[in-house]
Motif scaffolding. Sequence first.
Motif, PDB file in Angstrom:
ATOM      1  N   ILE A   1       0.821  -1.233   0.000  1.00 31.65           N
ATOM      2  CA  ILE A   1       0.000   0.000   0.000  1.00 31.65           C
ATOM      3  C   ILE A   1       0.850   1.277   0.000  1.00 31.65           C
ATOM      4  CG2 ILE A   1      -1.760   1.327   1.269  1.00 31.65           C
ATOM      5  CD1 ILE A   1      -2.935  -1.506   2.076  1.00 31.65           C
ATOM      6  N   PRO A   2       1.881   1.411   0.865  1.00 31.05           N
ATOM      7  CA  PRO A   2       2.655   2.664   0.854  1.00 31.05           C
ATOM      8  C   PRO A   2       3.428   2.918  -0.444  1.00 31.05           C
ATOM      9  CG  PRO A   2       3.009   1.451   2.902  1.00 31.05           C
ATOM     10  CD  PRO A   2       2.303   0.526   1.965  1.00 31.05           C
ATOM     11  N   THR A   3       3.593   1.890  -1.297  1.00 32.62           N
ATOM     12  CA  THR A   3       4.359   2.056  -2.537  1.00 32.62           C
ATOM     13  C   THR A   3       3.476   2.394  -3.740  1.00 32.62           C
ATOM     14  OG1 THR A   3       4.199  -0.270  -3.242  1.00 32.62           O
ATOM     15  CG2 THR A   3       5.989   0.297  -1.719  1.00 32.62           C
ATOM     16  N   LEU A   4       2.147   2.420  -3.552  1.00 36.29           N
ATOM     17  CA  LEU A   4       1.245   2.655  -4.692  1.00 36.29           C
ATOM     18  C   LEU A   4       1.422   4.067  -5.237  1.00 36.29           C
ATOM     19  CD1 LEU A   4      -1.952   0.838  -3.347  1.00 36.29           C
ATOM     20  CD2 LEU A   4      -0.358   0.002  -5.086  1.00 36.29           C
TER      21      LEU A   4
ATOM     22  N   GLN B   1      -6.976   5.590   9.279  1.00 33.47           N
ATOM     23  CA  GLN B   1      -6.204   5.515  10.523  1.00 33.47           C
ATOM     24  C   GLN B   1      -4.995   4.592  10.376  1.00 33.47           C
ATOM     25  OE1 GLN B   1      -8.830   4.688  13.829  1.00 33.47           O
ATOM     26  NE2 GLN B   1      -9.930   6.614  13.582  1.00 33.47           N
ATOM     27  N   LEU B   2      -5.153   3.504   9.639  1.00 32.60           N
ATOM     28  CA  LEU B   2      -4.036   2.569   9.431  1.00 32.60           C
ATOM     29  C   LEU B   2      -2.962   3.172   8.521  1.00 32.60           C
ATOM     30  CD1 LEU B   2      -5.911  -0.835   9.049  1.00 32.60           C
ATOM     31  CD2 LEU B   2      -4.652  -0.013  11.041  1.00 32.60           C
ATOM     32  N   MET B   3      -3.315   4.216   7.763  1.00 27.27           N
ATOM     33  CA  MET B   3      -2.344   4.902   6.908  1.00 27.27           C
ATOM     34  C   MET B   3      -1.456   5.855   7.729  1.00 27.27           C
ATOM     35  SD  MET B   3      -4.944   5.588   3.750  1.00 27.27           S
ATOM     36  CE  MET B   3      -3.939   6.280   2.454  1.00 27.27           C
ATOM     37  N   CYS B   4      -1.794   6.051   9.004  1.00 25.03           N
ATOM     38  CA  CYS B   4      -1.009   6.932   9.878  1.00 25.03           C
ATOM     39  C   CYS B   4       0.165   6.157  10.475  1.00 25.03           C
ATOM     40  CB  CYS B   4      -1.920   7.501  10.967  1.00 25.03           C
ATOM     41  SG  CYS B   4      -3.246   8.544  10.290  1.00 25.03           S
ATOM     42  N   ASN B   5       1.013   6.860  11.247  1.00 22.99           N
ATOM     43  CA  ASN B   5       2.199   6.217  11.839  1.00 22.99           C
ATOM     44  C   ASN B   5       1.849   5.137  12.847  1.00 22.99           C
ATOM     45  OD1 ASN B   5       4.106   7.742  10.454  1.00 22.99           O
ATOM     46  ND2 ASN B   5       4.140   9.356  12.003  1.00 22.99           N
TER      47      ASN B   5
ATOM     48  N   ILE C   1       2.159   6.389   6.211  1.00 25.25           N
ATOM     49  CA  ILE C   1       1.958   7.276   5.055  1.00 25.25           C
ATOM     50  C   ILE C   1       1.701   8.695   5.550  1.00 25.25           C
ATOM     51  CG2 ILE C   1       0.453   7.786   3.081  1.00 25.25           C
ATOM     52  CD1 ILE C   1       0.002   4.634   2.987  1.00 25.25           C
ATOM     53  N   PHE C   2       0.765   8.843   6.475  1.00 33.11           N
ATOM     54  CA  PHE C   2       0.480  10.148   7.080  1.00 33.11           C
ATOM     55  C   PHE C   2       1.297  10.247   8.370  1.00 33.11           C
ATOM     56  CE2 PHE C   2      -3.765   9.218   5.004  1.00 33.11           C
ATOM     57  CZ  PHE C   2      -3.528  10.031   3.910  1.00 33.11           C
TER      58      PHE C   2
END
Length: 194
Positions: free
Chosen positions: A66-69, A81-85, A97-98
């Motif tokens: 996901i972070p490489t898309l 929320q899962l995209m956060c640290n 990501i965020f």
Amino acid sequence: MKLVIINYGAGNIKSLQFAFKRLGVEAILSNDTETIKKADKVIFPGVGEASSAMKKLKETGLHKLIPTLKQPVLGICLGMQLMCNYTEEGQTEGLGIFDVDVLKFDSTLVKVPQIGWNTITNLKSELFQQVSEHSFMYLVHSYYAPISTETISTSEYQIQYSSALQKDNFYGVQFHPEKSSNDGEQLLKNFLNL
């Protein structure tokens, strides 16, 4: 357009599919890395508990993908929320990501979870084209992302928090656009047009 909803066993998938169908787009459900990589747009949904959702992502290697898309990615609710640290829910490391940590609302000050309609303000992104300030969106959450440099909309419940975030091609919304009537539908349409 090839729209993929990441299917990793964390809820709200059917209502999202129906919402996109109303917009004339058939969303594919997949947890296959090649299918997700080749999509024009990706939705990262989520309803449930953070640590078990992250465990499911790790089982399929999606936490690395996901972070490489490079295409536009929209995280919804727990997805955002899962995209956060990090999130206090289950002391869970996120995808980073965020650049923000997700905190729990203080249940001594407000009813937790926040369930129902709340307004979004300080809208700052092409994601919100033709969505007006103080539009009502539908939310169900006990945890929140504080205001940060990546905040593109705010809401208030106990405190002002980020109801949407953006960094590069990654977007996240705390609310459920698929359950948020015309304004939510407009936001999904805007995402498709990015």
